[in-house]
Design a protein around this motif. Structure first.
Motif, mmCIF file in Angstrom:
data_model
loop_
_atom_site.group_PDB
_atom_site.id
_atom_site.type_symbol
_atom_site.label_atom_id
_atom_site.label_comp_id
_atom_site.label_asym_id
_atom_site.label_seq_id
_atom_site.Cartn_x
_atom_site.Cartn_y
_atom_site.Cartn_z
ATOM 1 N N HIS A 1 -41.125 12.053 56.455
ATOM 2 C CA HIS A 1 -39.838 12.247 57.115
ATOM 3 C C HIS A 1 -39.591 11.207 58.210
ATOM 4 C CE1 HIS A 1 -39.734 16.081 55.089
ATOM 5 N NE2 HIS A 1 -40.838 16.462 55.683
ATOM 6 N N HIS A 2 -38.390 10.681 58.245
ATOM 7 C CA HIS A 2 -37.986 9.829 59.363
ATOM 8 C C HIS A 2 -37.489 10.706 60.499
ATOM 9 C CE1 HIS A 2 -37.861 6.758 56.155
ATOM 10 N NE2 HIS A 2 -38.165 5.926 57.133
ATOM 11 N N CYS A 3 -37.861 10.350 61.716
ATOM 12 C CA CYS A 3 -37.417 11.065 62.908
ATOM 13 C C CYS A 3 -36.727 10.063 63.826
ATOM 14 C CB CYS A 3 -38.600 11.696 63.640
ATOM 15 S SG CYS A 3 -39.460 12.964 62.669
ATOM 16 N N VAL A 4 -35.563 10.435 64.342
ATOM 17 C CA VAL A 4 -34.790 9.507 65.173
ATOM 18 C C VAL A 4 -34.800 9.959 66.628
ATOM 19 C CG1 VAL A 4 -32.600 10.658 64.616
ATOM 20 C CG2 VAL A 4 -32.586 8.318 65.481
ATOM 21 N N ASN A 5 -35.117 9.020 67.480
ATOM 22 C CA ASN A 5 -35.161 9.233 68.922
ATOM 23 C C ASN A 5 -34.266 8.201 69.585
ATOM 24 O OD1 ASN A 5 -38.149 10.804 69.322
ATOM 25 N ND2 ASN A 5 -37.981 9.480 67.553
ATOM 26 N N VAL A 6 -33.950 8.425 70.838
ATOM 27 C CA VAL A 6 -33.270 7.392 71.618
ATOM 28 C C VAL A 6 -34.135 7.096 72.840
ATOM 29 C CG1 VAL A 6 -31.833 9.058 72.875
ATOM 30 C CG2 VAL A 6 -31.122 6.667 72.727
ATOM 31 N N VAL A 7 -34.348 5.823 73.115
ATOM 32 C CA VAL A 7 -35.207 5.389 74.221
ATOM 33 C C VAL A 7 -34.474 5.614 75.549
ATOM 34 C CG1 VAL A 7 -36.483 3.443 75.207
ATOM 35 C CG2 VAL A 7 -36.273 3.680 72.720
ATOM 36 N N THR A 8 -35.220 6.067 76.550
ATOM 37 C CA THR A 8 -34.631 6.384 77.853
ATOM 38 C C THR A 8 -35.439 5.783 79.004
ATOM 39 O OG1 THR A 8 -35.845 8.484 77.857
ATOM 40 C CG2 THR A 8 -33.593 8.541 77.041
ATOM 41 N N ASP A 9 -34.930 5.970 80.202
ATOM 42 C CA ASP A 9 -35.584 5.606 81.462
ATOM 43 C C ASP A 9 -35.591 4.092 81.712
ATOM 44 O OD1 ASP A 9 -36.771 5.846 83.896
ATOM 45 O OD2 ASP A 9 -38.480 7.017 83.227
ATOM 46 N N ARG A 10 -36.689 3.401 81.391
ATOM 47 C CA ARG A 10 -36.814 1.983 81.741
ATOM 48 C C ARG A 10 -37.740 1.268 80.758
ATOM 49 N NH1 ARG A 10 -40.194 5.093 84.989
ATOM 50 N NH2 ARG A 10 -42.323 4.286 85.311
ATOM 51 N N SER A 11 -37.640 -0.032 80.738
ATOM 52 C CA SER A 11 -38.499 -0.825 79.865
ATOM 53 C C SER A 11 -39.948 -0.758 80.331
ATOM 54 C CB SER A 11 -38.037 -2.291 79.852
ATOM 55 O OG SER A 11 -36.741 -2.408 79.336
ATOM 56 N N ASP A 12 -40.865 -0.938 79.387
ATOM 57 C CA ASP A 12 -42.313 -0.926 79.636
ATOM 58 C C ASP A 12 -42.833 0.447 80.045
ATOM 59 O OD1 ASP A 12 -42.628 -3.701 79.075
ATOM 60 O OD2 ASP A 12 -41.829 -4.161 81.059
ATOM 61 N N TRP A 13 -42.075 1.475 79.747
ATOM 62 C CA TRP A 13 -42.516 2.848 80.010
ATOM 63 C C TRP A 13 -42.051 3.698 78.834
ATOM 64 C CZ3 TRP A 13 -45.801 5.598 82.654
ATOM 65 C CH2 TRP A 13 -45.619 6.974 82.827
ATOM 66 N N ALA A 14 -43.002 4.237 78.060
ATOM 67 C CA ALA A 14 -42.657 5.005 76.853
ATOM 68 C C ALA A 14 -41.949 6.301 77.236
ATOM 69 C CB ALA A 14 -43.918 5.308 76.051
ATOM 70 N N ASN A 15 -40.686 6.404 76.874
ATOM 71 C CA ASN A 15 -39.868 7.535 77.299
ATOM 72 C C ASN A 15 -38.727 7.675 76.305
ATOM 73 O OD1 ASN A 15 -37.848 8.892 79.551
ATOM 74 N ND2 ASN A 15 -39.993 9.065 80.140
ATOM 75 N N GLY A 16 -38.531 8.864 75.771
ATOM 76 C CA GLY A 16 -37.459 9.003 74.794
ATOM 77 C C GLY A 16 -37.124 10.440 74.466
ATOM 78 N N VAL A 17 -36.024 10.592 73.740
ATOM 79 C CA VAL A 17 -35.514 11.905 73.354
ATOM 80 C C VAL A 17 -35.448 11.987 71.843
ATOM 81 C CG1 VAL A 17 -33.540 13.473 73.445
ATOM 82 C CG2 VAL A 17 -34.151 12.116 75.461
#
Length: 207
Positions: free
Chosen positions: A85-101
């Motif tokens: 399964h493909h799962c879609v997230n959107v990246v958040t917060d700031r670059s160089d820090w793994a963060n997403g929804v």
């Protein structure tokens, strides 16, 4: 992009995932299809992930597979779960820090109410794949995120723990639209609303 579905601005995503995730509930996922028509649905369930907790893909290390998650906010991060399964997230917060929804469920007007109730079903119905990884969610491509309609300005949300993970299970980082019948899994004790009680009949899916 479309005048009826203007894209969310880049600044919207420049916040921690646990702030962006509830703010995305009620927003629209939109895709321009090959014939020019728009496929869209209301986001009714999200989950937040951040580098400091072990359920996040970027918790252990940065790699070619999760590089997008460490990148610029406002971009889609698409991965394959269990090789299926493909799962879609959107990246958040700031670059160089793994963060997403993670987008967990979408309600699609005029379609079966649970056609996109779950990350895999959502991606399958919108035909989202790894080719969408690292593409902008801000209206520069065929797939984007649009604001909540005015009728959903202050939606009633349920806050609960994340599901489908084996670590950091106690974090209350999952949110869903209480009145939606298209949520992948409801919190314990929260009963499925009756069809007649759907809060936004013009946006909720038909059976």
């Amino acid at each position: 992009m479309s005048k009826d579905f203007p894209a969310l601005p880049h600044a919207f995503f420049c916040r921690p995932a646990e702030e962006v995730a509830p703010a995305l509930v009620g927003c629209r996922l939109v895709k321009r299809q090959s014939d020019g028509s728009l496929l869209w649905g209301v986001i009714v369930e999200t989950e937040a992930y951040s580098q400091e907790e072990p359920a996040c893909h970027g918790y252990r290390r940065r790699s070619p597979q999760n590089e997008t998650l460490f990148g610029e906010p406002g971009r889609f991060y698409v991965y394959v779960s269990y090789g299926i399964h493909h799962c879609v997230n959107v990246v958040t917060d700031r670059s160089d820090w793994a963060n997403g929804v993670l987008l967990r469920a979408v309600a699609m007007p005029g379609k079966a109410e649970r056609i996109a109730a779950g990350p895999g079903l959502l991606s399958r119905h919108f035909e989202i794949s790894r080719r969408h990884d690292n593409s902008s969610a801000c209206g520069e491509n065929e797939l984007w995120l649009a604001p909540r309609p005015s009728v959903l300005n202050i939606p009633e949300l349920v806050t609960t723990t994340r599901i489908g993970i084996s670590q950091a299970q106690d974090l209350p980082w999952r949110w869903y639209l209480k009145a939606s019948r298209s949520v992948s899994r409801r919190a314990k004790g929260d009963r499925m609303p009756a069809i007649s009680q759907a809060s936004i009949p013009t946006l909720e899916c038909k059976r």
